[in-house]
Structures are given as structure tokens and as C-alpha cells.
Design an enzyme around this catalytic site. Structure first.
Site: not given
Lengths: 552, 458
Positions: A105, A74, A71
Site C-alpha cells: 500500500r 484488507a 474485504c
């Protein structure tokens, strides 16, 4: 199905008709879904002038069709602002969004000293409760900012709106303005990056970059020393990529003012308008920032690619070419000559093991393109590729920009109107300079996209679904697939190795020369791992019954 | 230092959560739904939710985690998500052909107020749900409770939608295993099997999220409780629910709906809680505990006696989920260890009361906070250091900064394997926990021992 099953027929892949495959991929979809997906799946065909077929991309994900996409939040908080170490990023919403974007990440960062601010290891959230959903969350947000300020005294605080915030009408920007004024020495800014906005993470990148451009870039006019000053745009330091690129910049004597946003800091952003050239790595996530910086400050941009040893050498030469400096060029050649023998040695070794194997890449907004070079270097062919959240220019090249239709979803994402800064605008190149560079083959503001560099007949699939992924494996049995963590184990359970190209599994760096070596070795390890030969037990390979309890 | 900005002094915060010890409801609901055979979890919200949940579960289990989403856009957020969910249901049954779709809501659809049962009814009326297939749902607003609440709500949803009473009681016990690993669910079933108690377990993620590599991918792996079994759960003689928070609501719902009485116990982690589980199951089913279980129990007690010298008086800090922490704290206390700092992010006053009761004889002040976070935990242990940390992977940052050994336990574990294959429940699970704790403590002792007192025999 059997007509195109390469494994059953033992037919070489080249004989697989991509148009037939496309039909197969669409065969099970309800009519409406099939009609839409048909425009997002294209058989590549490169015309002599580099033109490629049109592909429908950056369109809504179809409910119920399992997609790779995430999304807007994100893309904004996770991808773009995540790798910056000294901004306190407060997620305004229920706890989940902040939690899931907390260190996942693999962005690395290296603060300049033990006292320097580094908040990347922290997760800050207003942990919204039903009380705030009913009565509003601005009060709690204000208090959270105050508590963060009292605890950490950061230079900047970023606020990120999650889905319910938009619905209940909390004005995060008003809160940011108010608190910025109240705190005095802390820049507070907000991002309306509710997850429902846009059609993918891409909208979030845009919102994040617009915010940084508006609230941070240009705040610090200090002119740093250095003859060749650059910014690196769209490099997020996954697995240490930025460190390897920074090493090369140091070695060729180029001064990196700011990276957006791997291994970056608030102060670097603030000073970034003093650079003389912008380099774009990930075209998708940030090309508009380069455009805006050119308009506002007069900084030209070039597309670079540090993924692949050849691409790295080419990009370094392009930088030297831009600055039109012989010493710099000589230094670049020296560094390339120094680095390449080690690369070549491993490349030859790995190529012998990997030549002729086939890869598929479904990832990101630039990686599905960039990583094809690395595979090529070890003799592997990319037979199908696609992005998760890219736009047409990333596929077809910037030549299609004028013909891209802006739909309702894109219109919801603010486009900044930028004008030359009255004090800070300084064109770095005179018209004759631009001409000279063009003659020397240095293309400014250009990007040809992924498709022009892929073979005709290869498959281009945007926003690939789980169903299509499974079908492709069945039809092609590729030697490796690159995608993200959500796709990884379904692919591997089919007996096909899968390399994550968002967060690199646990590997990296893969950028630059050292990165190329790491990647060659990694792919060699993956496609030639012994484990793929052990999927069947001996008695499954030879299930014939034998007599009971007989030794012979 | 990686958490260089964490000060020792605790200043009360009322609005800012830092380094949470919980996450949101929908991920728990997704995990629970994967424990139904042939089920595709569906997230009714924007697509970021399911992407995050799938990613986190995948990183923890290293297994495919399939789910779908309603992919809300701005329009759906204004006008409601009915059209998106109807379209999703149609697409999912056409393309992926699950037996069940388990819909959970998100903060987005909850704030809008989408009426899921009404949408499911509409889907059925419009023929979007093929005969014999099911769509169930649970409301899982992210701004209430935590991932544990979401798990509990989805398990309750299984009862609400699928359990049926067939008018008589059958000789069988329902087991609700709690928010535990697939291998834990397997171990609980094995123990019931050893006792000779016929059972239905729901949810059951064993062989779903620890499935074997065969070279063939199946979107719906062989594991999971079937719809038929869930229906039969309504006619079982009783339910044993493990973990008050994660399993209690479903057990009580089954009692209300189908008159199946329930016993709600602590998760069988450690000696006492496993004893309680075995003893309860034995009494409900009227069976004698076989020697095989006595042997397992005896081995656990034996190792405790053998290794007590290393456990005694060691201070421990814990972060995790309430059901797990209650049993684990009890186990540590039973080892004569001192659990002195305990946080869970999941709200609930009972948790603090239970922990205080369990630790009342620990000869040291005990800090406990139900709405705590790892930032607070870190501050506590800066003032009062501990010998051991137990909790999820995020604790490794505290462990490194403070140089304290860490035993990974709970959810999520993103940097190690084993948690989904080797149980921590039951007596065997107790043995594994002891092994891990002892390894951590003795590895540290070996590392720090001066040469003259570095010893071969310990």
C-alpha cells in the site's frame, strides 16, 4: 447509445443529460441488479440549505458484478494497522492474505533511529495448512506468537483472523489474552476481521480502530510538552503524505501526539488521549474513534483536509482558530504566506495546460471528495464521483446520521459502548468555549460530505462496477479518471489516463503545499502526455492503398 | 536497515512463517484461467480474495486483470455459497458475456465444503448458462500447496471440463507451458513453430497479459487458447508439459481422460532444459531441427564461453517457484556458478532432492528448503554471503541491507517492467538471463572498483 455519445456528436458535455446516462448505465443489468444499482447511482442536486438526494451505500456487493471493493481483513490489517511500524502483525490463516497485504500500500514510515522497532517490511503468518483447518489452528497460533516474541521482543503483537479462522472456530481473542499473560511484557490483541464480515473494507477499519481503542489508547498517561497538542486521525502516510503534514505542524508549533496510523507507533497510540484536539482526515475510516475519544476523554474533533493548497491553508487556520491563540494564528499565516508563492507559480503554469479538462473520481471513503479540490485549483471539473466503501454521511454529510438505517451487515460489526473515563476524562472546552468557536466559524464534529460540494447535475455513483466505468468512458470521454490499481489499466487501454488515488502509483506526497505542487505537475504530465497521440500507427490513420514499390 | 530485526543465527520455527516465498492457490488459478480466450475467472469466496489477486497480478503485469467474485457475506459463510454463485453466473453472462467462466474456490468455500460441480449443474438446469457457453471449475484450497498448485489445478480443470477425444489422433502436440510469463508462452510457441510442429498451447496468456495499447479496451483480449482448441487437445498425438509441478497434473489428466501420452519436462530455462525441450519435441514430431534453432543455441553457448570468467565461482542465493528454480539452478551450475542458498515456499520433498542432485558437484555446501521463507534465506546468507541474489521483488530489501546485486526473476515483480515482454525461456531467454546476470555483476564491479583498477574494457 449514440444519443448520448459526446464524441460522435461533438456535443459539449454539459448537454449530456445525467438522467439519460443513468438509464444507460442500468440498461444491461438483470432487473434485480438494475433495481439495486438505481439506488446507488444518483444525479446530484444541492438544495439551498445544502441538502442532497439520498443515496444507497454501504450495501452488499452484488455477486458477479465486478466491483472495486476488497474485504474486512484488507481494511483492518492492510489499511489501518498496516502503517504502524512497531507492532508485529501476525495473520492467522493460509498464506495469501498476509502475502498480499505485505508492503503493497506504499505506507511510508520513519523510525526514530537505527535500533527502533520497524516490522513493516516483514510479513508474519501462521501459514495455515489443512491440518489446522481440520483440527483447529489455536495451537499453531500460540506457537507462532511465542516464536515472534522470542525473535523480536516487540511491545505488541496483533493477531488477524482470516476467513477460515472464523469458520473453524479458533478463538483468537482467547489466545491473545492467554499469550499476553504468559509473555508479561508484550501486549497481545486480536482482530476478528474475517474477510466475509461486513460489505467492504469499511467494516475492517471499524474492527481495527475498535481494537486499538480498546487495547492500546489510554495506556500511557505521560503528558508531553507542547502548548497545542493534537492527533491526526485517518491519515495513512501513502507516498509520504504524513511527512509533509508533520513538516507543517512542526513549522506552526503544533505538537503531534499520534497519527492514526500513518508513520505511527504503538506508543503514540497509547499516549493519544493526552491530546487536546483530534483532526479527522479520512472521515470514513475513523470518525467513530474521534467520537469515542470525545466521550471517553473529552477531546473535541474537527474535520480537516490537507489535500489541496487552499484546503491545507483553511485547515491550518481552523486549527489555530480552535486553540484561540494569536501567536499560533500569526505563525499559521506566516507559513501560508511562505508556502503559497511556490504553489501559485506552479498552479498558474499547470492551470494554463489543464483548464477546462474533466475528471472522474471513484475511490476510497474520502479521497473522491478531497481530491476534487486539487483538480479545482488547476481549473479541472469533477463530473462524476463516488466512493468504494463509504457510508451515507460521507456522501450526504453528518446531518443524515440519525436517519441511517442499521442493517444486518452493519449490526455484525461491533459498536463499542463508551463512557467517560473516571480518571482521564477532561473536557477540553467549556460550553461557552464551544459557543465562541461556533461564532468564529469553527465547526466542531461537523462534516458536510462530498455531494454538497459537487455541482448539481453531476453523477454520484457508489461502488461503481467495471461495466459502469466502461460506459462512462464511452459516454463522457473524461480527461482523467482516478481509482485504484485494479481499474487502472482497463481505463488506460481505453486511451484515458488513470491516476491511482489509493497508493498514488509511484508518486506523492500529495498532501499539504508541497503535495499540491506534486499533484498539479503529475496531472499535467498525465493529461498532456504525448503518448495518447501515438495510439494509431501512420498506416492506421491513413490506410489508403498506394501503388507497389513506387518512390515519388 | 530495512530488515533490521533479522538475526544471523537460525532458530528453527515450526509455526511462524516470515516473509513468505509463496502465496496461495487461487491467484495461480486466476492467472491460468486468463489464458483461456474469452474467459472470466471467478473467485468463489469473499470479495477480498479476488481484490487481492487482481491487484497483485495487475501490479506484476501492468495490464487489466478482470475477474468476478461470489462476494460471500456472513450468511453465505454459514449457509453455503450456492445462491451467491448462481446469482454470479447469471449476472456475469448477462453483463459481461464471456465464453467461459472459470470458477476457483478459496479457503472459505473449501472450508464450508461447497460442491461446485453440483452448483454448476444447477445453474445449467436453471438456464443460467447460455447455450454454447461454459462454466468450468478447479478446487484451490489456499491452505494446501501454493499459487503454483492453484495454477496446476486450474490447467487440469481445463482438461477435465473441455478436452475431448474425437476417436483418432491428429498430427499435433499439446504444449503446457507452466506458470511462466506471457512472453515465455509466446517464445515456446515460436520454438515449436520453428521446428514445424503443429501445436495447441494451454493456457496461453500471451496477448492477454501483454496486450498492445490501441486506445480501445476489450475485456476479452485476442489472446488465449480457445474452447475449440481445448477440445481438440484431447485428440492430439501427445503432450509436452513444461514444469512438473505446474503442468504435470493436467498432462496426466489428459492421458487418463483422452489417452494422450505425455512427456513431462523441466521448464526450458537455460541451455540444458531448452535442449531437452527441443530434443523431445523433435523426436515426438519426427522433425529435423532447423538451422535457425542451431544458430540460436550456438549464440547462447558462445556468450557463455565469452563471459565464463565473470560467472565462474560466483555464489548465488535464489528464491522462487520450484519449476523455475530447478531449471535456473541447473543453468547456473552449467555456467560454473555456485547456487548455494535456495528456498521455495511451495511444499514438496522432490524439490529438495532434485536441487541436491543438480548441485552435487558444486564445491560448496548448499542450503535448500522447500518450505522455506525469505527470512530463512536472509539468515543463511548472513552467515555465508553471496555475490548475487535472484528472485522476486521482495528480495530487494535483503539486497539493499546486505548490499548484494539482485536480478529480478519470477513472481511477483512489482517494481520493474520487461518480465512480461522479454522471455527467459528458450535459447534467447537464456541470452537475456545471461545479460541480466552479467549486467548485475559487472555494474557492481564497476561501482566497487578502486580508481586504479576501474577499467574500460572488461
Amino acid at each position: 447509445m449514440a444519443t448520448v455519445n459526446a464524441e460522435e456528436l461533438g456535443a459539449p458535455v454539459i448537454d449530456i443529460n445525467a438522467e439519460e446516462v443513468k438509464k444507460e448505465l442500468l440498461s444491461k443489468y438483470p432487473t434485480k441488479v438494475a433495481r439495486k444499482r438505481a439506488k446507488q447511482i444518483v444525479v446530484n442536486e444541492v438544495a439551498p440549505d445544502g441538502a442532497v438526494p439520498e443515496i444507497a451505500v454501504n450495501v452488499r456487493t452484488i455477486p458477479g458484478i465486478i466491483s472495486q471493493r476488497g474485504c474486512t481483513y484488507a481494511g483492518c490489517k492492510g489499511v489501518v494497522l498496516g502503517p504502524t511500524r512497531d507492532i508485529v502483525n501476525i495473520t492467522h490463516g493460509p498464506i495469501g492474505c498476509g502475502f498480499y497485504s505485505w508492503l503493497t500500500r506504499r505506507n511510508q514510515t520513519k523510525p526514530p533511529g537505527p535500533e527502533a522497532h520497524n516490522f513493516m517490511t516483514y510479513c508474519f503468518s501462521t501459514d495455515m495448512q489443512d491440518e489446522q483447518i481440520i483440527f483447529g489452528g489455536e495451537k499453531k497460533l500460540r506457537q507462532a506468537i511465542q516464536e515472534a516474541y522470542d525473535l523480536f521482543h516487540p511491545k505488541a503483537i496483533g493477531l488477524f483472523a482470516t476467513c477460515p479462522v472464523g469458520l473453524i472456530g479458533d478463538d483468537v481473542h482467547a489466545v491473545a489474552r492467554e499469550m499476553k499473560e504468559k509473555l508479561g511484557d508484550c501486549n497481545v490483541f486480536a482482530f476478528s476481521c474475517e474477510g466475509y464480515k461486513g460489505v467492504s473494507q469499511s467494516a475492517g477499519h471499524h474492527i481495527a480502530n475498535n481494537g486499538i481503542f480498546t487495547h492500546v489508547v489510554g495506556l500511557d498517561d505521560t503528558v508531553k510538552e507542547g502548548e497545542f497538542k493534537i492527533n491526526m486521525l485517518g491519515e495513512y502516510n501513502i507516498g509520504g503524505d504524513a511527512f509533509e503534514i508533520e513538516r507543517l505542524f512542526d513549522d506552526i508549533g503544533v505538537t503531534l501526539i499520534s497519527t492514526f496510523s500513518g508513520n505511527s507507533s504503538y506508543e503514540y497510540f497509547a499516549n493519544s488521549h493526552t491530546a487536546d484536539l483530534n483532526l479527522i482526515m479520512c472521515h470514513r475510516s475513523i470518525n467513530y474513534v474521534a467520537e469515542m475519544m470525545e466521550t471517553k476523554f473529552g477531546i473535541p474533533w474537527i474535520k480537516v483536509n490537507f489535500i489541496g493548497a487552499g484546503a491545507t491553508a483553511k485547515s491550518l487556520r481552523k486549527i489555530a482558530g480552535y486553540f484561540e491563540n494569536k501567536e499560533l494564528s500569526a505563525l499559521v499565516e506566516e507559513v501560508i504566506a511562505r508556502e503559497m508563492p511556490a504553489v501559485e507559480k506552479v498552479r498558474e503554469e499547470v492551470k494554463a495546460n489543464c483548464e477546462g479538462k474533466r475528471a472522474m473520481l471513484f475511490v476510497g471513503g474520502s479521497r473522491a471528495h478531497h481530491y476534487q479540490e486539487l483538480f479545482q485549483e488547476i481549473g479541472m471539473e469533477t463530473i462524476a464521483a463516488g466512493y468504494e466503501f463509504a457510508h451515507r454521511d460521507d456522501y450526504e454529510g453528518r446531518r443524515v446520521l440519525p436517519s441511517i438505517k442499521v442493517d444486518a451487515d452493519s449490526r455484525n460489526i461491533e459498536e463499542l459502548h463508551v463512557e467517560p473515563d473516571p480518571e482521564r476524562y477532561r473536557p477540553r472546552l467549556a460550553p461557552e468555549g464551544i459557543e465562541r468557536l461556533a461564532k468564529a466559524g469553527i465547526e466542531l464534529s461537523g462534516y458536510e460530505g462530498m455531494m454538497a460540494e459537487m455541482a448539481s447535475g453531476s453523477l454520484i455513483i457508489d461502488d461503481i462496477s467495471q461495466f459502469e466505468t466502461e460506459k462512462l468512458i464511452e459516454i463522457y470521454r473524461p480527461d482523467i479518471i482516478c481509482a485504484g490499481i485494479k481499474e487502472k489499466y482497463a481505463i488506460q487501454k481505453s486511451g484515458v489516463p488513470m491516476k491511482q488515488l489509493h497508493s498514488y502509483d509511484s508518486g506523492g506526497p500529495y498532501a499539504g503545499f508541497k503535495g499540491a505542487i506534486n499533484f498539479y505537475r503529475e496531472i499535467d504530465r498525465m493529461v498532456n502526455s504525448k503518448v495518447w497521440k501515438y495510439l494509431k500507427a501512420p498506416w492506421q490513420e491513413h490506410p489508403e492503398l498506394a501503388a507497389k514499390y513506387v518512390w515519388e | 536497515m530495512l530488515l533490521r530485526h533479522t538475526p544471523k543465527e537460525v532458530k528453527e520455527r515450526t509455526a511462524l512463517t516470515i516473509n513468505p516465498a509463496k502465496t496461495c492457490q487461487p491467484i495461480g488459478a486466476m492467472y491460468a484461467a486468463l489464458g483461456i480466450h474469452g474467459c472470466l475467472p471467478h473467485s468463489h469466496g469473499s470479495q477480498g480474495c479476488y481484490a487481492y489477486h487482481r491487484s497483485t497480478l495487475t501490479r506484476h503485469y501492468k495490464e487489466p486483470v478482470m475477474a468476478a467474485t461470489s462476494s460471500f457475506t456472513e450468511g453465505a459463510s454459514v449457509f453455503g455459497g450456492q445462491a451467491n454463485l448462481l446469482q454470479a453466473i447469471n449476472n456475469i453472462f448477462s453483463v459481461y458475456e464471456p465464453e467461459v467462466i472459470a470458477v476457483h474456490t478459496t479457503c472459505l468455500s473449501e472450508t464450508i465444503g461447497d460442491d461446485i460441480p453440483q452448483i454448476i449443474a444447477k445453474a445449467r438446469d436453471e438456464g443460467k448458462i447460455p447455450p454454447g457457453r461454459h462454466v468450468i471449475h478447479a478446487n484451490t484450497p489456499s491452505y494446501v500447496g501454493s499459487h503454483v498448485t492453484g495454477f496446476a489445478n486450474m490447467v487440469k480443470g481445463m482438461v477435465d471440463y473441455l478436452a475431448k477425444s474425437n476417436g483418432h489422433k491428429e498430427n499435433r502436440v499439446n504444449l503446457i507451458p507452466g506458470y511462466v510469463e506471457p512472453c515465455d508462452m509466446e517464445e515456446i510457441k515460436r520454438l515449436a513453430g520453428e521446428l514445424g510442429v503443429p501445436h495447441i498451447m494451454f493456457p496461453d496468456t500471451s496477448n492477454v497479459l501483454n496486450a498492445p495499447q490501441t486506445g480501445r479496451y476489450h475485456m476479452f483480449p485476442p489472446g488465449g487458447v480457445t474452447v475449440e482448441e481445448l477440445a481438440l487437445a484431447g485428440s492430439s498425438v501427445g503432450t509436452v508439459a513444461l514444469g512438473r509441478m505446474a503442468s504435470g497434473p493436467a498432462a496426466r489428466a489428459l492421458d487418463t481422460k483422452c489417452k494422450v501420452p505425455c512427456e513431462i519436462l523441466d521448464l526450458p530455462i537455460g541451455l540444458k532444459a531448452t535442449d531437452a525441450f527441443i530434443d523431445t519435441l523433435r523426436q515426438i514430431a519426427g522433425v529435423t531441427v532447423p538451422d535457425s534453432i542451431n544458430i540460436e543455441r550456438g549464440r547462447l553457448v558462445d556468450v557463455i564461453t565469452d563471459m565464463h570468467q565473470y560467472f565462474f565461482g560466483r555464489k548465488v542465493a535464489l528464491a522462487g517457484d520450484p519449476d523455475q528454480l530447478i531449471s535456473l539452478t541447473q543453468f547456473l551450475v552449467d555456467l560454473d556458478m555456485w547456487p548455494i542458498h535456495i528456498v521455495t515456499g511451495t511444499p514438496g520433498k522432490k524439490f529438495e532432492t532434485r536441487i541436491k542432485e543438480i548441485t552435487k558437484d558444486v564445491p560448496h555446501p548448499v542450503n535448500v528448503r522447500a518450505t522455506g521463507d525469505m527470512f530463512l534465506l536472509h539468515q543463511w546468507l548472513k552467515s555465508e554471503p553471496v555475490d548475487l541474489l535472484m528472485g522476486n521483488t521482495y528480495l530487494k530489501y535483503i539486497a539493499r541491507d546486505e548490499d548484494i546485486p539482485l536480478v529480478r526473476f519470477g513472481f511477483p515483480i512489482l517494481d520493474r517492467v520487461g518480465h512480461s515482454y522479454f522471455p527467459t525461456v528458450g535459447y534467447r531467454g537464456g541470452l537475456r538471463l545471461l545479460e541480466k546476470i552479467l549486467d548485475a555483476i559487472l555494474d557492481r564491479q564497476d561501482r566497487d572498483a578502486p580508481e586504479e583498477s576501474f577499467e574500460l574494457v572488461m
